[in-house]
Design a protein around this motif. Structure first.
Motif: not given
Lengths: 346, 345
Positions: A204-213, B270-273
């Motif tokens: 979840a951290q990495i996904i958020e990071l990629l989105k903001s970057l 955190a679970v992607p939906s």
């Protein structure tokens, strides 16, 4: 707007084959994709469907002796002069591709454990990438590297830059990989299963990071993954791959809310949804992905397809890509008719 | 196939009491013990006959160690594991020799990686027959029949009995692993991440197979996984682990509706939906899991918890009964309203 102005990367009918002792593996067999600048394209599929090979074909990272791009073109718009080049035609070891790799197209690999060199410090590896592509002083490059580490959320960047990768956790290593990939401000970032090896909270951290970057750096992202949830979180557009071909593509909403291809429908149904009724039986796709060496005439999915088993599916080339609704394409005979939409009652 | 339901549905088949497993860290020339990796810390729970108990947590939280201690693959540092045999609860750690061997028939394990858990130099027949041979259950023609029966049970072709594992795909290999685990007609099967190495479409096949086998053979599962949606799907009750301890134990439906521990809440968010329309507020846990050889004092989660108060860093939270079979270890359990997953279906 001119049609040509729109895309950053355009793949036309790409065919990448591998020549093994057991025969020819048609890893990518006629893939067409268009990436728009600043958008995220999600490439989904199970293992062996050719999604990583597609990525490696773009960067020309394929093994020279055993593989070949048989057909197709990969048109990429360069940053400065707006000139479009065909990546298939250039020398995979030449200067031109090396000036693109890492600088204009960067890649993050799946395994943060193996994609960093254990014998160099984190800083060394990032600075190397920066110095390769930019004419700046080493000291300046180091400062830039520290800056990059900070922008991917690594707090103690000044001390971390002199650490060796084994001292970092999986999530931290993936952040370092991202920092390295972004250090030359690429216009396209290929993320090859960047979160698969990570825990959910770190993912979840990495996904958020990629989105903001992505917003910050204004780059296009080609996100390769088998995890439908991750795709749903991040992608603007989706292409679903099966056995070397794209079977369905469209916007995130179109594909998830109105999946057309039986394979896409099957994939979406076979994932348990959290919060949904427990103990409800899952609906798996029967069988498994066929042997990559086998040549399947017609539609590659017909052997597992629950909907359609007639002889037409087996015919020579199989279905062509059909535009069912604007920008929503599917490769299936169910829709390859004059009437178009059928079997929509899922 | 005979279903063993004589125990009734609510009888406890396995009970774990204050189980602790520490791995010593040796350093220096004299190999002195300089510390302990506290893999499993004071864990207690019980498993009812015929149910599926899910254990979730991130890597390094001790779920696999817990499974191995229960199977006595590792010796526990302290605590007890009680197992029901012939109506009596016996302490597994007190068993030796023949008695232990007899117990092992009742408890089997399915491993995560279908590629490294099957010996590449043995045929499928040899792999599945091995437990039957070791326990002297059948031999000769009878053995072959039983192996064929097991292959059919897990949905593989009996004709493929003499092939080697490399001839099978990941999903098929996992089926071989399941057949091997079921060969001795166990009562309790520990599934250690049985589907995480498989492709999405195959994953659903194996989950369905495990559910069918449970109904058919009356098995009890201890299902370990890191994927919350899979665990939630298959489990009756779920145990959430963090850094070697249980933070929450809850019936599956309650978990996503009504989480009581801040860690569970963060995990859920955190679970992607796969539904692009659900816009949940995602809680990003800051930092990483602390080092298990030097866990933080008080509540182990307080370093990453957004609700943490002073008391959290000082006192270890007690195990609290929240009603409805819902237990949680959090100081603030009755003060917080945590967000679960609301489904608009």
């Amino acid at each position: 707007m001119n049609e040509n102005e729109k895309y950053l990367l355009k793949i036309n009918n790409l065919k990448t084959y591998f020549y093994t002792l057991d025969g020819i593996v048609r890893a990518v067999d006629g893939v067409s994709l268009t990436l728009k600048p600043g958008k995220t394209m999600g490439l989904v599929g199970e293992s062996g469907c050719g999604k990583s090979v597609t990525a490696h074909s773009i960067l020309r990272l394929l093994p020279l002796k055993t593989s070949q791009i048989k057909e197709g073109e990969i048109l990429f718009r360069r940053r400065n002069d707006k000139e479009v080049i065909d990546l298939v035609k250039i020398n995979p070891q030449g200067k031109l591709i090396r000036s693109i790799r890492g600088k204009e197209i960067a890649i993050i690999f799946q395994e943060p454990m193996t994609s960093l060199s254990p014998v160099y410090t984190v800083g060394n590896q990032i600075i190397e990438a920066i110095l390769l592509h930019r004419q700046i002083e080493p000291q300046e490059a180091r400062e830039h590297a520290i800056q990059m580490l900070k922008s991917v959320g690594l707090g103690m960047a000044e001390s971390m830059i002199d650490e060796y990768p084994h001292r970092l956790s999986g999530g931290q290593r993936q952040r370092v990989m991202i920092a390295m990939a972004l250090s030359c401000n690429p216009s396209l970032l290929i993320a090859d299963e960047p979160t698969t090896a990570l825990d959910v909270t770190i993912q979840a951290q990495i996904i958020e990071l990629l989105k903001s970057l992505q917003k910050q750096f204004q780059m296009a992202v080609l996100m390769i993954t088998h995890n439908l949830g991750v795709i749903a979180e991040i992608a603007d557009e989706i292409a679903v791959m099966y056995l070397g071909r794209i079977v369905e593509s469209g916007s995130l909403k179109q594909v998830f809310e109105n999946p057309l291809h039986p394979y896409t429908i099957g994939l979406l149904k076979s994932v348990p949804i959290i919060g949904n009724q427990t103990k409800k039986r899952l609906a798996p796709i029967p069988g498994s992905v066929p042997d990559p060496l086998s040549v399947i005439e017609g539609c590659a999915f017909r052997l597992r397809c629950p909907v359609y088993k007639q002889k037409e599916c087996a015919g020579q080339e199989g279905a062509a890509m059909v535009e069912v609704e604007p920008e929503h394409y599917v490769r299936c005979l169910l829709y390859d008719r004059d009437e178009g939409v059928r079997g929509n009652e899922n | 196939m005979k279903t063993d339901m004589t125990d009734g549905n609510d009888t406890v088949i396995l009970e774990i009491k204050n189980l602790t497993k520490h791995f010593p860290i040796y350093r220096g020339f004299l190999r002195r013990i300089v510390g302990n990796v506290q893999a499993v810390n004071n864990v207690s729970f019980s498993v009812k006959s015929g149910e599926t108990l899910g254990i979730v947590g991130e890597s390094g939280c001790g779920k696999t160690t817990l499974a191995r201690v229960i199977l006595r693959a590792y010796e526990a540092t302290s605590g007890e594991v009680l197992y029901r045999q012939n109506g009596e609860m016996i302490n597994i750690f007190s068993l030796k020799g023949q008695e232990l061997k007899k117990l092992r028939r009742d408890m089997q394990i399915i491993f995560q990686d279908p590629f490294s858990s099957l010996n590449p130099r043995k045929t499928v027949m040899e792999i599945i027959a091995e437990p039957l041979r070791i326990h002297g259950i059948s031999r000769g023609q009878e053995l072959k029949l039983r192996v064929g029966e097991l292959l059919e049970l897990v949905g593989l072709n009996v004709k493929h009995m003499n092939r080697y594992p490399n001839a099978f795909s990941g999903g098929q290999r996992q089926r071989i692993g399941i057949a091997r685990a079921l060969a001795l007609r166990p009562k309790l099967v520990i599934c250690d991440e049985p589907v995480s190495a498989l492709d999405v479409s195959v994953q659903a096949q194996v989950i369905n197979l495990l559910e069918d086998l449970q109904n058919e053979l009356g098995l009890t599962y201890l299902f370990i996984a890191h994927d919350l949606s899979v665990v939630e799907h298959i489990s009756d009750r779920i145990v959430v682990m963090y850094l070697g301890s249980i933070v929450e134990m809850v019936p599956a439906q309650e978990l996503y509706k009504n989480p009581k521990h801040p860690y569970t809440e963060a995990l859920l968010s955190a679970v992607p939906s796969i539904d692009p329309n659900t816009h949940k507020t995602r809680i990003i846990l800051p930092g990483e899991i602390p080092n298990p050889s030097d866990p933080p004092p008080g509540c182990k989660f307080h370093t990453r918890c957004r609700y943490a108060r002073e008391i959290c860093s000082k006192e270890t939270p007690k195990w609290r009964d929240m009603g409805n079979d819902h237990y949680v270890a959090c100081h603030l359990a009755d003060q917080l309203t945590l967000q679960g997953i609301t489904n608009n279906l």
